[in-house]
Motif scaffolding. Structure first.
Motif, PDB file in Angstrom:
ATOM      1  N   UNK A   1      32.202  41.004  29.357  1.00 37.30           N
ATOM      2  CA  UNK A   1      32.997  40.082  30.163  1.00 37.30           C
ATOM      3  C   UNK A   1      33.869  40.882  31.126  1.00 37.30           C
ATOM      4  N   UNK A   2      33.644  40.631  32.438  1.00 35.08           N
ATOM      5  CA  UNK A   2      34.493  41.237  33.466  1.00 35.08           C
ATOM      6  C   UNK A   2      35.326  40.101  34.055  1.00 35.08           C
ATOM      7  N   UNK A   3      36.563  40.013  33.608  1.00 30.60           N
ATOM      8  CA  UNK A   3      37.422  38.892  33.979  1.00 30.60           C
ATOM      9  C   UNK A   3      38.044  39.168  35.355  1.00 30.60           C
ATOM     10  N   UNK A   4      37.723  38.324  36.351  1.00 36.48           N
ATOM     11  CA  UNK A   4      38.257  38.505  37.712  1.00 36.48           C
ATOM     12  C   UNK A   4      39.460  37.572  37.862  1.00 36.48           C
ATOM     13  N   UNK A   5      40.648  38.160  37.859  1.00 34.82           N
ATOM     14  CA  UNK A   5      41.874  37.363  37.817  1.00 34.82           C
ATOM     15  C   UNK A   5      42.053  36.512  39.070  1.00 34.82           C
ATOM     16  N   UNK A   6      41.599  37.022  40.228  1.00 32.99           N
ATOM     17  CA  UNK A   6      41.743  36.236  41.452  1.00 32.99           C
ATOM     18  C   UNK A   6      40.414  35.623  41.867  1.00 32.99           C
ATOM     19  N   UNK A   7      39.584  35.327  40.872  1.00 33.57           N
ATOM     20  CA  UNK A   7      38.293  34.700  41.165  1.00 33.57           C
ATOM     21  C   UNK A   7      38.452  33.336  41.810  1.00 33.57           C
ATOM     22  N   UNK A   8      39.638  32.722  41.655  1.00 32.27           N
ATOM     23  CA  UNK A   8      39.875  31.417  42.271  1.00 32.27           C
ATOM     24  C   UNK A   8      40.007  31.547  43.790  1.00 32.27           C
TER      25      UNK A   8
END
Length: 1603
Positions: free
Chosen positions: A666-673
């Motif tokens: 899992x590569x969590x992209x914090x600003x994916x929004x």
């Protein structure tokens, strides 16, 4: 490779260029194709090519670079590789296409002019590299800052989570990293081809104009025929204005010795006003007016006017159609009914159904609270690693185990509970708030303190480390701490040592902060808890666990309270959504004090006994690949990053061989929004899928401080599922509608989903404005969630809490969707049919322009896609809206690189404007470039958006370039009102009524009384009579600058000296009766003596201001012109001035040989004239009165003997002047009422005049006030310049004056003599300042006179007090008067201009139709009186103009009476006051001169109103003058500040004039103090200023041409 071939001789310069090119390609600053093209061009001359020869020298054939990895990272970052956070290939292509469209139109934008010193100064200032010494290591708004004079990358404060730059494939001007080049070749070669084709004309088709080539540009862009047509219209307008309105006097300055008859007198401006006394500011040397614009609008050949013409031609292009809605201009104007546009996109879907997340499955071994979890792991697995922190070299700094974390947290809890304060009075009680101040490189200390607070049952409030006492935004943090009642701050030892200290070693109180007790949490500073002490661990309840701070759009800081239950439920939901398991390793790059970094790396990790590897920003700056190395080293399963971290890893990855990301699940992209993060995700996957990265690993998520995690994409087992994408139309999005767009690629937004709703949560989308009603399925709205796992309140703000945390969404019927309240997330988006959540922007970044919604992030992305960032720092861009004229306007502020030229920057700015207009169909109101490293920063190094906006509004940004585009943006100006039908003959009713209103007419009292001297018709006879009857009576006393009497003269002395002057004239000049004699004297006795000498000799005196000895070249031409035009046959003057006229400088300016004889009167003959002349007819000419109007027109009016006597008699009656009275006069004695009071009235009335030359006030500002007090004067006359000198010079020294015995309590009337609207603010300031000296406010009043009548109004001794009314400025523009209350918006104070003189009748007439006006209607003031002037002294006898000005008749009503037209607009109003006769008093209010009024957008504006608004905008603006040119409004402002502040005032001036006057300023000129010419009466010479500006003679600091 050719450039390395020893056999081929290549010059050294070419080798150097090839090496540079190699470096650019290796750094990714140029595409492969661009590299090949440039290289072949360089070496083509040395290698004749055969058709099959390949000289490209592709990348594969280049030897690998060898420097060390660190230096490679460093150099690459300096070389300008772009930040990819906002990169989108489709968007780049759209930008190029938009720019190409503009290039086809060949839009020419005039470049602003800058003084050379300002250009040099800005560039030198700008060479300061951006500050990289930020004390904390940055976070979501900060990018990696570059060292050694490089750049600071920053996401910009407005972008919250995301930030960054976009790439673009524009070949000649875009720099594309090689990795992107390869990635795009692999995926979308078509995009590259198209965009590089679009770029081929970029070098030639830009919108900028080099400054030296304006003439050539005009030749290309200006159609001569259109230009001539425009000038013809301008001429017709001027002609109409002169003949119909007829307010301007004839110009008599074009007279030459040539006797040819000229059909029409041309309006040529006099070059120097009317001289300028030593007491006035000197008129700048504007040269003569041949090359300037004339009164008929003939253009000037100069650089400035060429630029203005260029601006006019640009503005002639069709503009976007205006909005349908217009706001009400005033109460009568009806709002146009809004017609809905059928073509606007509308939402058509069904009403959305709230989306449910999966159930939150409770696992049996989940702890009852986080402290219990920590206790469990600290006792069961004390050796299990909890946190590993890296140093700046990438080596582990320390490892915190769960055992250590537990024991240290217990120690902190014990000390908080038991060691602060006393047992009876503990400093901290359960539930109190405590600040946590820890740097970004010390997560271990932060975790210890955070869990210590939870165990001690106190509420931690994590904040940033304050670096200085004046950090931007630090004050707001202080307000939060104060509102939370915080008195204790926990910090680490290192951080405590780094805080600012006072000389005594104490930490000072930061601005706006409460007084804090600082406690260091390291174990060595804390007491050990007793063995039997254990913290009380209770279940998660609804009391506060922690408070997370949030910065709002307006700069305020709020504290979001998260309860213990919400914190635990959120951790459980994250554990379920991310499938976390015990002992997993998580690499975290995010800020651990807030948001996603806190939720995953501090809270959820402890709940699941995970191992967190924290990569600090200090390490990321040195080695951007460090987080990937840590993933490989620790075989991490999860990584929390932002898209920029992925981007920098992409740039650096080529130097890393052994990368394997197979362990990542899992590569969590914090600003994916953020919609612009999608390209970084794609590019990262493209490059790293060969390194073991699986496509389903990238998981964008969305969150906000209020709602915590909103949605997260779950990692899936089946990698074949490709997540859906939405290619949305930006135009539809701006109307809040979701429309897929597959055809039009110019303005689309590609968005990726952020997964499903969180477990245990319900989500709905509500409308952005108004009632929270559910949106339709194809409508964009604000996401709201209903779950336990959200914040519960803004601490201490119950009202705001209700609007955010207790929202009840309703359906279309108005019924509530759920019984539980929802929380607003602050995110804009929609939920797809499959339940996937898409985010399209943020509420904080939302700008509503013209009813359409635009996101600041999108605007930033478009700006960053324009150029290769050679001109601005790509991360340092702020976009925000400001409210101007009832709508939001977009402002873009960027930091400029120090090495960019003016032309480069301007070109970039104009291209940004075109790109934003093309893509978003919205205009940028203002684009500002500031020197590098000057924008206010957040504590973490990002741009502080609110402070930047405030600096902009306060005029404190100090930009180096500004481009305003109000013409493009402001489409909601109110419609010009149609002219009202005027009163016609049919409306005249019986009596003095028009349309039911009284006709606006009034008169002074009758001249009935007969005095002794009234039997004489001529002033010369009056003087002879006084010399016989009262020979020793003193008529005049002249004071010098020390206040002592310089000279005085009695009736007898004046008579005898006048006789000697008459004898000299008869002897030396052999004059005929009625010859004109010019009197060239300083203010004093000689002027008076010579005047009466001329009358005795039968000559006509002409008083002329002498040339200024220090400014002969400017002032002598005016003197020369008056002498010529008046046809003077002789000049009388003093010996000193006579010498001055014979000086070399005078001869160089004017040919003195053409002058009549010059006689000096210092040595008069001993004998008197044989016989004194007695005029045969009272209607013969007594004297000529010459003056220069404010529009630069020189006019001479004729005063007959009868008119002169009548005027003196009228003034005598009004002011009750008798021989026993003393009057102080501080006026210029050369024209108008000033001359009459100085020279004539004393002889006629017999009172003593104390003469104070205004020039003496230069040496002694208190002279006039002292003289009034010392001589116990009851009546005094002055000019506005004198009043201003007194106010500014001694206004703050009233105590000193009082101690010197100055007493103004005896003053009965203090009259300001003027030919303009009363300056209410100045008279009120004067009254208030000198009230302490006994001055009564009712004593201060004004007089009004003009060319046709020297004295129309004058406040008399027994007149009612002068009244002030407030009128609506908007109504005045339409020639209507509407009285409003004081303080009303758009109110303008108008002071009565004095009481109408005896023997004067006034009527208000329509200047166009010449019909009478009703009372309280605005019209031209017409006057009828025995002391009207006889007419203009016209060289060629233009009778039509004379008859129109001096012998006008009404078109209906009383058509027999003859009136003189004053050329001034005003109105009459009957007041409640009564005059001496017991009748109601009619007050005259003067609004302004017709010849000065500007017709703009069908409305009449008075320059003084606009100038008042401008002067108020900035403290450094000391003076302002406005004028029109080619229908553009030009504002010249004088700045009393450093040149670097010059550009600050451009937006402020534009805003103020738009807001208050609904006008767009076309050109803003910032100049030094003293540039605006002022005449002797203190009036601005606006037309001289215009001529000087157009002839490029002002030397302005800055000239801005507003688009």
């Amino acid at each position: 490779m050719a450039d390395r071939d020893p056999l081929v001789p290549i010059p050294v310069e070419v080798r150097a260029k090839l090496a540079e090119l190699e470096l650019e390609l290796s750094e990714g600053d140029i595409t492969q194709k661009g590299y090949e093209k440039k290289r072949s061009k360089l070496i083509g001359a040395f290698f004749p090519q055969g058709p099959g020869t390949d000289t490209s020298g592709g990348q594969e054939r280049r030897p690998p670079a060898t420097p060390s990895a660190a230096s490679r990272y460093h150099r690459r970052r300096l070389s300008g590789s772009r930040d990819e956070r906002y990169r989108s290939d489709i968007h780049s292509e759209a930008v190029h296409a938009a720019l190409a469209k503009h290039r086809e139109r060949k839009m020419a934008v005039p470049m602003p002019s800058k003084r050379r010193s300002l250009v040099v100064q800005n560039s030198m200032e700008a060479y300061t590299p951006p500050d990289t010494s930020s004390g904390s290591e940055g976070e979501e708004k900060e990018d990696y800052e570059e060292g050694e004079g490089g750049e600071e990358e920053d996401g910009g404060g407005n972008r919250g989570e995301g930030g960054g730059g976009m790439s673009s494939s524009l070949e000649g001007s875009m720099s594309m990293e090689h990795w992107i080049s390869r990635a795009i070749h692999a995926t979308s070669s078509a995009t590259n081809t198209n965009s590089s084709t679009a770029s081929s004309s970029s070098s030639s088709g830009n919108g900028a104009i080099p400054r030296g080539r304006l003439a050539e540009v005009l030749a290309q862009h200006v159609h001569i025929s259109a230009h001539q047509h425009h000038l013809r219209l301008h001429q017709q307008h001027q002609q109409h204005h002169k003949t119909e309105v007829s307010s301007a006097p004839p110009d008599v300055t074009s007279y030459t010795n040539n006797t040819a008859v000229v059909d029409r007198i041309q309006a040529e401006k006099t070059p120097g006003g009317d001289g300028g006394s030593p007491g006035q500011r000197q008129t700048p040397k504007y040269g003569n007016a041949e090359l300037m614009e004339t009164g008929d609008g003939v253009p000037v050949s100069s650089r400035v006017s060429a630029k203005i013409q260029q601006l006019v031609n640009t503005l002639k292009r069709p503009k976007r159609p205006p909005l349908r809605e217009f706001f009400v201009d005033d109460f009568e104007e009806l709002l146009e009914v809004q017609q809905p546009d059928p073509n606007l996109p509308k939402a058509e879907g069904a009403q959305m159904v709230p989306a449910q997340g999966e159930d939150l499955g409770v696992v049996t071994n989940w702890p009852p609270c986080l402290e219990a979890a920590l206790q469990r792991w600290g006792t069961i697995s004390p050796k299990a690693p909890c946190l590993t922190t890296m140093d700046t070299n990438g080596k582990p700094l320390y490892q915190l185990t769960y055992g250590k974390l537990w024991s240290r947290s217990v120690k902190v809890a014990y000390n908080l509970s038991h060691k602060l304060g006393t047992k009876q009075e503990p400093l901290i009680r359960p539930g109190d708030r405590v600040a946590l101040v820890f740097p970004n490189n010390d997560p271990g200390s932060f975790m210890t303190a955070f869990y210590g607070c939870l165990l001690a049952d106190v509420v931690p409030v994590p904040i940033e480390v304050p670096l200085t006492r004046k950090d931007a935004g630090s004050q707001q943090i202080g307000f939060l701490l104060g509102s939370c009642g915080i008195t204790v701050a926990l910090t680490s030892d290192l951080c405590h040592k780094g805080l600012p200290k006072s000389p005594t070693g104490e930490i000072p109180q930061f601005k706006g902060w409460p007084k804090l007790l600082w406690i260091v949490t390291e174990s060595k500073y804390l007491s050990k808890p007793p063995r039997d002490w254990f913290p009380h661990i209770r279940d998660a309840g609804h009391d506060a666990a922690y408070i997370e701070y949030k910065t709002c759009k307006d700069g305020g800081v709020l504290g979001v309270t998260v309860t213990r239950a919400a914190m635990l439920t959120h951790c459980q939901a994250l554990t379920q959504a991310c499938a976390y398991t015990e002992a997993e390793t998580l690499v975290n790059v995010l800020d651990f004090k807030k948001d996603i970094g806190l939720w995953h790396a501090v809270l959820t990790s402890v709940m699941n006994m995970m191992h967190v590897v924290s990569v600090p920003y200090a390490l990321m700056k040195v080695n951007p690949l460090s987080w990937i190395q840590k993933v490989c080293q620790f075989k991490a399963k999860v990584a929390c990053v932002k898209s920029r971290d992925m981007h920098w890893a992409l740039v650096a990855h080529r130097d890393q061989r052994d990368v394997n990301l197979a362990s990542l699940r899992m590569l969590l992209v914090a600003d994916g929004a953020n919609p612009w993060s999608i390209s970084s995700c794609d590019a990262f996957l493209n490059v790293f899928h060969t390194k073991g990265l699986k496509s389903d690993v990238i998981c964008p998520c969305a969150g906000s401080p209020e709602a915590l995690t909103v949605a997260i994409r779950r990692p899936v087992e089946d990698g074949s599922v490709i997540p859906p994408r939405g290619v949305l139309s930006m135009h539809s999005l701006s109307h809040g509608v979701v429309r897929l767009d597959s055809e039009e690629k110019l303005s689309v937004l590609t968005v990726q989903d952020v997964g499903y709703v969180m477990p245990g949560a319900v989500m709905c989308v509500v409308k952005m404005d108004g009632v929270p009603q559910l949106c339709k399925t194809d409508e964009v709205g604000e996401l709201c969630v209903c779950t336990v796992a959200t914040g519960t309140s803004y601490y201490g703000l119950s009202g705001m809490t209700k609007n955010t945390f207790e929202v009840v969404p309703v359906n279309s019927e108005g019924a509530a969707v759920s019984e539980f309240p929802f929380t607003r997330t602050g995110l804009l988006g929609f939920v797809s049919v499959s339940g996937l959540v898409f985010v399209a922007g943020k509420m904080d970044g939302l700008m509503v322009v013209g009813g359409r919604h635009h996101n600041a992030d999108d605007i930033v992305a478009t700006a960053l896609a324009v150029e290769p960032m050679k001109f601005v720092y790509r991360g340092r861009i702020a976009v925000f809206p400001i409210e101007v004229l009832h709508d939001e306007r977009i402002v873009v502020v960027a930091e400029q690189r120090p090495d960019s030229t003016e032309e480069d920057s301007f070109q970039w700015m104009s291209r940004v404007l075109q790109a934003i207009d093309g893509i978003h169909q919205v205009g940028v109101y203002c684009l500002v470039l500031v020197p590098s490293n000057t924008l206010p920063k957040t504590p973490l190094g990002g741009i502080h958006l609110c402070e930047t906006k405030q600096h902009f509004l306060d005029g404190a940004l100090h930009p180096c370039n500004v481009l305003m585009c109000p013409h493009t943006c402001v489409t909601n100006l109110p419609k010009p009102r149609q002219k009202q039908p005027e009163i016609g003959p049919a409306s005249v009713m019986v009596g003095n009524l028009v349309s039911g209103k009284r006709i606006a007419q009034a008169s002074g009292r009758d001249l009935t009384q007969v005095e002794d001297n009234d039997q004489f018709l001529f002033l010369s006879e009056v003087l002879q009579w006084r010399a016989q009857s009262t020979p020793e009576h003193v008529l005049y006393t002249l004071l010098n600058s020390r206040g002592t009497t310089a000279s005085s003269v009695t009736c007898s002395q004046l008579h005898k000296r006048a006789e000697k002057v008459a004898a000299m004239l008869a002897e030396r000049s052999h004059l005929q009766d009625g010859d004109h004699v010019a009197l060239l004297y300083p203010p004093g006795m000689e002027l008076i003596v010579s005047f009466y000498g001329c009358l005795y000799a039968g000559c006509v005196p002409v008083t002329v201001r002498p040339p200024h000895p220090h400014n002969i070249s400017t002032t002598l031409p005016t003197v020369n012109m008056i002498v010529e035009v008046s046809r003077s046959v002789c000049v009388l003057t003093t010996q000193v001035i006579s010498k001055l006229l014979r000086s070399k400088e005078a001869s160089a300016t004017v040919d003195m040989r053409t002058w009549p004889p010059v006689l000096d009167t210092d040595d008069l003959p001993k004998r008197k004239a044989p016989v004194l002349y007695k005029p045969s007819n009272p209607d013969t000419l007594a004297y000529l009165d010459f003056s220069v109007s404010t529009t630069g027109m020189l006019a001479g009016v004729k005063m007959s003997h009868a008119a002169t006597s009548a005027l003196c008699r009228s003034v005598k009656l009004q002011c009750e002047l008798y021989p026993s009275r003393e009057v102080a006069i501080c006026l210029d004695p050369y024209c108008g009422l000033g001359f009459v009071l100085w020279c004539l009235c004393s002889v006629y009335s017999g009172h003593q005049s104390i003469l104070i030359p205004p020039c003496e006030l230069e040496a002694n500002a208190s002279l006039w006030l002292w003289a009034i007090s010392h001589h116990k004067v009851r009546d005094t006359f002055c000019s506005y310049s004198v009043m201003e000198i007194s106010t500014k010079g001694v206004g703050l020294q009233t105590d000193t004056l009082k101690s010197r015995g100055v007493d103004l309590s005896r003053v009965r009337t203090c009259v300001v003599v003027a030919e303009e609207r009363p300056r209410t603010s100045l008279t009120q300031s004067f009254s208030k300042l000198f009230r302490d000296l006994g001055l009564h406010s009712r004593a201060v009043s004004t007089a009004f006179g003009c060319r046709v009548n020297m004295a129309v109004c004058l406040q008399g001794t027994s007149s009612p007090d002068p009244t002030t009314v407030f009128v609506d400025m908007r109504a005045l523009r339409h020639d209507r008067v509407r009285l409003v209350e004081r303080g009303s918006p758009h109110s303008l104070p108008l002071m009565e201009s004095g009481k109408i003189l005896p023997g004067v009748r006034i009527i208000i007439a329509n200047p166009e139709t010449k019909g009478p006006m009703g009372e309280s209607h605005l019209g031209e003031i017409w006057v009828q009186s025995g002391h009207n002037s006889s007419g203009y002294l016209s060289v060629y006898g233009d009778e039509a103009l004379r008859s129109d000005h001096f012998t006008s008749r009404l078109s209906f009503g009383d058509t027999h009476s003859v009136w003189a037209r004053t050329g001034y607009l005003g109105f009459l109003r009957r007041t409640q006051l009564t005059d001496a006769n017991g009748e109601r008093h009619d007050a005259l209010y003067v609004v302004g001169a017709l010849e000065e009024a500007m017709e703009l957008r069908g409305m009449r504006y008075h320059p003084v109103d606009i100038e008042t608004s401008v002067i108020r905008t900035h403290k450094s603006i000391t003076e302002c003058a406005v004028f029109t040119w080619s229908n553009l409004l030009v504002a010249v402002v004088e700045l009393a500040a450093s040149e670097r502040e010059a550009l600050d005032v451009v937006p402020l001036v534009t805003n103020a004039v738009l807001e208050e006057h609904y006008l767009i300023v076309g050109v803003v000129v910032v100049a030094d103090a003293g540039v605006i010419p002022i005449n002797s009466r203190g009036q601005k010479q606006r037309m001289h200023l215009r001529d000087g500006f157009l002839a490029d003679q002002l030397d302005p600091v800055y000239v801005a041409y507003n688009m």
